[in-house]
Every structure is written in structure tokens, then in C-alpha cells.
Design a protein around this motif. Structure first.
Motif, PDB file in Angstrom:
ATOM      1  N   LEU A  74       0.854  -1.180   0.000  1.00 22.99           N
ATOM      2  CA  LEU A  74       0.000   0.000   0.000  1.00 22.99           C
ATOM      3  C   LEU A  74       0.893   1.235   0.000  1.00 22.99           C
ATOM      4  CD1 LEU A  74      -2.517  -1.124   2.749  1.00 22.99           C
ATOM      5  CD2 LEU A  74      -2.876  -1.136   0.278  1.00 22.99           C
ATOM      6  N   HIS A  75       0.773   2.061  -1.032  1.00 18.67           N
ATOM      7  CA  HIS A  75       1.546   3.297  -1.118  1.00 18.67           C
ATOM      8  C   HIS A  75       0.689   4.429  -0.573  1.00 18.67           C
ATOM      9  CE1 HIS A  75       4.659   1.584  -3.702  1.00 18.67           C
ATOM     10  NE2 HIS A  75       3.686   0.928  -4.290  1.00 18.67           N
ATOM     11  N   LEU A  76       1.158   5.067   0.478  1.00 15.31           N
ATOM     12  CA  LEU A  76       0.431   6.194   1.062  1.00 15.31           C
ATOM     13  C   LEU A  76       1.254   7.451   0.845  1.00 15.31           C
ATOM     14  CD1 LEU A  76      -0.660   4.486   4.388  1.00 15.31           C
ATOM     15  CD2 LEU A  76      -1.946   4.679   2.258  1.00 15.31           C
ATOM     16  N   GLN A  77       0.585   8.496   0.358  1.00 13.60           N
ATOM     17  CA  GLN A  77       1.283   9.743   0.055  1.00 13.60           C
ATOM     18  C   GLN A  77       0.570  10.916   0.683  1.00 13.60           C
ATOM     19  OE1 GLN A  77       1.869  10.166  -4.133  1.00 13.60           O
ATOM     20  NE2 GLN A  77       2.760   8.154  -4.361  1.00 13.60           N
ATOM     21  N   GLY A  78       1.285  12.012   0.813  1.00 14.62           N
ATOM     22  CA  GLY A  78       0.708  13.242   1.316  1.00 14.62           C
ATOM     23  C   GLY A  78       0.711  13.279   2.836  1.00 14.62           C
ATOM     24  N   GLU A  79      -0.190  14.064   3.369  1.00 19.19           N
ATOM     25  CA  GLU A  79      -0.277  14.245   4.817  1.00 19.19           C
ATOM     26  C   GLU A  79      -1.204  13.207   5.435  1.00 19.19           C
ATOM     27  OE1 GLU A  79      -1.238  18.290   5.775  1.00 19.19           O
ATOM     28  OE2 GLU A  79       0.408  19.065   4.570  1.00 19.19           O
ATOM     29  N   LEU A  80      -0.720  12.543   6.469  1.00 19.16           N
ATOM     30  CA  LEU A  80      -1.522  11.571   7.219  1.00 19.16           C
ATOM     31  C   LEU A  80      -1.815  12.217   8.557  1.00 19.16           C
ATOM     32  CD1 LEU A  80       0.583   8.399   6.345  1.00 19.16           C
ATOM     33  CD2 LEU A  80      -1.314   9.406   5.075  1.00 19.16           C
ATOM     34  N   ASP A  81      -2.966  12.855   8.638  1.00 16.71           N
ATOM     35  CA  ASP A  81      -3.291  13.669   9.807  1.00 16.71           C
ATOM     36  C   ASP A  81      -4.785  13.611  10.102  1.00 16.71           C
ATOM     37  OD1 ASP A  81      -4.401  15.227   7.775  1.00 16.71           O
ATOM     38  OD2 ASP A  81      -2.876  16.786   7.884  1.00 16.71           O
ATOM     39  N   ALA A  82      -5.247  14.474  10.977  1.00 17.83           N
ATOM     40  CA  ALA A  82      -6.664  14.472  11.372  1.00 17.83           C
ATOM     41  C   ALA A  82      -7.575  14.733  10.176  1.00 17.83           C
ATOM     42  CB  ALA A  82      -6.900  15.507  12.464  1.00 17.83           C
ATOM     43  N   GLU A  83      -7.126  15.564   9.251  1.00 18.12           N
ATOM     44  CA  GLU A  83      -7.941  15.897   8.094  1.00 18.12           C
ATOM     45  C   GLU A  83      -8.127  14.715   7.146  1.00 18.12           C
ATOM     46  OE1 GLU A  83      -7.386  19.311   5.187  1.00 18.12           O
ATOM     47  OE2 GLU A  83      -7.048  20.267   7.128  1.00 18.12           O
ATOM     48  N   THR A  84      -7.133  13.854   7.074  1.00 22.25           N
ATOM     49  CA  THR A  84      -7.181  12.732   6.135  1.00 22.25           C
ATOM     50  C   THR A  84      -7.490  11.401   6.813  1.00 22.25           C
ATOM     51  OG1 THR A  84      -4.793  12.364   6.309  1.00 22.25           O
ATOM     52  CG2 THR A  84      -5.547  13.865   4.581  1.00 22.25           C
TER      53      THR A  84
END
Length: 122
Positions: A2-12
């Protein structure tokens, strides 16, 4: 993988949870976080729940990520419960090693993974 990109935060958080859920029943899961630009406590919490669920279903998980991701996982204590490395190839090799299936590696079968942000040691 699984490729996860960007911001991993409350918004996402909700989208991240939904993206990860289908992989829970797999026998081996590599989370490639090398494209993650940020991993905040809310993202660590979602990853912790996912890894817990993978382990509970009898699977193994490994995480590959850059220095910031590895630092966030260490800060959250998650590195004690899942194999964490800077290399996707190293993570795949670890997942493919039959010794890890037998539980000989300390991180292959964690006893308890914190799944609540309040349980993480900062």
C-alpha cells in the motif's frame, strides 16, 4: 503493498482508514510511507489500529518510510510493534522471511498495540 502519500493527519484520517481497511485480511502488508509528507498523531493512531487489525487477523505488517515517518512511529511507540525500515525492499524481504511467520521476531506478533492517541508515549 500500500503506497500512502501526502499528509496523514486528522484531516485525512477517514480517507486513510477507508483506504487501509480492505487490506486487513491479507497475510502480509507493506505500508510504503515513503511518499508521506507528514505523519501526525492522528495518522499514527489510524496506522496503529490498522496494524493491530492485521495482526489480529493473523497477518504481518511492515512499514517503509523516510526519517520523518520513522521518527513519528518511534515517538508513538509503534516501532515496538511493527517492523519499520527506510527501504521497501528490506520490508518485503522481512515479510517474506518464514522465520517471522513463526513469531521468532519480536515485532512479528505484538502483544498489545496502542490504538488510542492517549496511549502513545510522546
Amino acid at each position: 503493498m500500500l503506497h500512502l502519500q501526502g499528509e496523514l493527519d486528522a484531516e485525512t484520517r477517514a480517507r486513510l482508514r477507508a483506504d487501509l481497511h480492505p487490506a486487513v485480511g491479507q497475510s502480509a502488508v507493506l505500508l510504503d510511507l515513503q511518499g508521506a509528507s507528514a505523519l501526525e498523531p492522528a495518522g499514527v493512531e489510524v496506522l496503529a489500529r490498522f496494524i493491530h487489525d492485521v495482526h489480529a487477523a493473523g497477518g504481518l505488517a511492515a512499514v517503509a518510510g523516510g526519517p520523518g515517518v520513522r521518527r513519528a512511529l518511534r515517538a508513538g511507540g509503534l516501532d515496538r510493534h511493527v517492523f519499520v525500515t527506510d527501504s521497501g525492499a528490506r520490508a518485503l524481504s522481512w515479510l517474506a522471511d518464514p522465520a517471522n511467520r513463526r513469531g521468532s521476531h519480536a515485532r512479528s506478533r505484538p502483544s498489545a498495540i496502542p490504538t488510542d492517541a492517549n496511549e502513545f508515549s510522546a
